[in-house]
Scaffold this motif. Structure first.
Motif, PDB file in Angstrom:
ATOM      1  N   LYS A  25       0.838  -1.162   0.038  1.00 51.27           N
ATOM      2  CA  LYS A  25      -0.077   0.000   0.008  1.00 51.27           C
ATOM      3  C   LYS A  25       0.975   1.407   0.024  1.00 51.27           C
ATOM      4  N   SER A  28       2.269   1.781  -3.349  1.00 50.62           N
ATOM      5  CA  SER A  28       1.160   2.413  -4.366  1.00 50.62           C
ATOM      6  C   SER A  28       1.058   3.843  -4.047  1.00 50.62           C
ATOM      7  N   GLU A  29       1.159   4.145  -2.993  1.00 50.02           N
ATOM      8  CA  GLU A  29       1.122   5.643  -2.888  1.00 50.02           C
ATOM      9  C   GLU A  29       2.357   6.692  -3.143  1.00 50.02           C
ATOM     10  N   GLN A  30       3.312   5.911  -3.822  1.00 50.02           N
ATOM     11  CA  GLN A  30       4.533   6.955  -4.152  1.00 50.02           C
ATOM     12  C   GLN A  30       4.747   7.382  -5.225  1.00 50.02           C
ATOM     13  N   ASN A  31       3.707   7.088  -6.354  1.00 51.17           N
ATOM     14  CA  ASN A  31       3.780   7.642  -7.577  1.00 51.17           C
ATOM     15  C   ASN A  31       5.248   7.311  -8.181  1.00 51.17           C
TER      16      ASN A  31
END
Length: 181
Positions: A25, A28-31
Motif C-alpha cells: 500500500k 502504491s502511494e509513492q507515484n
C-alpha cells in the motif's frame, strides 16, 4: 524528474502477511516511475564471513577474484539502494526484533567507504537525500515500547548510512511518532 522506490519485504509469510500488504500500500502511494523489488523471503542472503569482511577492507583494485565474488551480491544490493529515492520496508517483528533475513540485508549494504565513511568527526552516512518508509507488523508488541527492538534499530542503522528521513508506520498505516519509535 523520476522517482525510484526500492520495495523490500522481510516477512517469512508470503500469503496473508500484514506487513507485505501494508508495504505494498505504501509503495502504491509513492507515484514511482520505477519500483525495484527485493523479497527477502525468496532471496537467500549469506551471512557475513571472513572472505566478505576481508574483501570490504581491501581496495577494489587489490581484490582477488574470490573477494570480488564474495562482494558481488552486496554490490547489487548497494546499487539498488543507491538508485532509490525512497526505501519502503515491510517488517514482520519476530521475537521483538527484525527478521534475520532483514538483518542479513543490513549487513550486506552497510559498507565502509561505500554507504558510510569513517571521518575525524566519527562515522558519516553516504546515502543522503533519501527517505525511508517502514511498516511494522508487530504481532501485538507495542511499537516504541521497551520490548520493540525493531523500530529503533532500523531508524539507527538507516541514519548511520545517511538515511535520516525515516517514517515508521504500524501495519494499520498509523504513523508512529519518532520519539516512540
Amino acid at each position: 524528474m523520476t522517482h525510484t522506490v526500492l520495495h523490500i519485504d522481510s516477512s517469512a509469510r508470503i500469503s496473508d502477511s500484514l506487513s507485505r500488504a501494508a508495504s505494498a500500500k505504501l509503495v502504491s502511494e509513492q507515484n514511482a516511475d520505477t519500483v525495484l523489488r527485493r523479497d527477502l523471503a525468496t532471496t537467500t542472503l549469506p551471512f557475513l564471513d571472513e572472505t566478505f569482511t576481508q574483501a570490504t577492507f581491501t581496495p577494489p583494485e587489490a581484490r582477488t577474484d574470490v573477494q570480488n565474488a564474495a562482494l558481488a551480491l552486496s554490490d547489487t544490493l548497494v546499487a539498488e539502494l543507491q538508485a532509490a529515492d525512497t526505501l519502503v520496508i515491510g517488517v514482520a517483528m519476530y521475537n521483538f526484533a527484525i527478521p534475520a533475513a532483514l538483518k542479513a540485508w543490513v549487513d550486506q549494504i552497510a559498507r565502509a567507504g561505500v554507504t558510510f565513511a569513517y571521518t575525524e568527526e566519527g562515522p558519516k552516512g553516504l546515502l543522503s537525500n533519501k527517505k525511508a518508509l517502514i511498516t511494522i507488523a508487530s504481532g501485538g508488541t507495542p511499537i516504541g515500547s521497551e520490548f520493540d527492538f525493531a523500530s529503533s534499530y532500523l531508524r539507527f542503522v538507516l541514519g548511520f548510512i545517511g538515511i535520516t528521513d525515516v517514517t515508521i508506520f504500524d501495519q494499520d498505516g498509523q504513523e508512529i511518532a519518532p520519539k516512540a519509535a
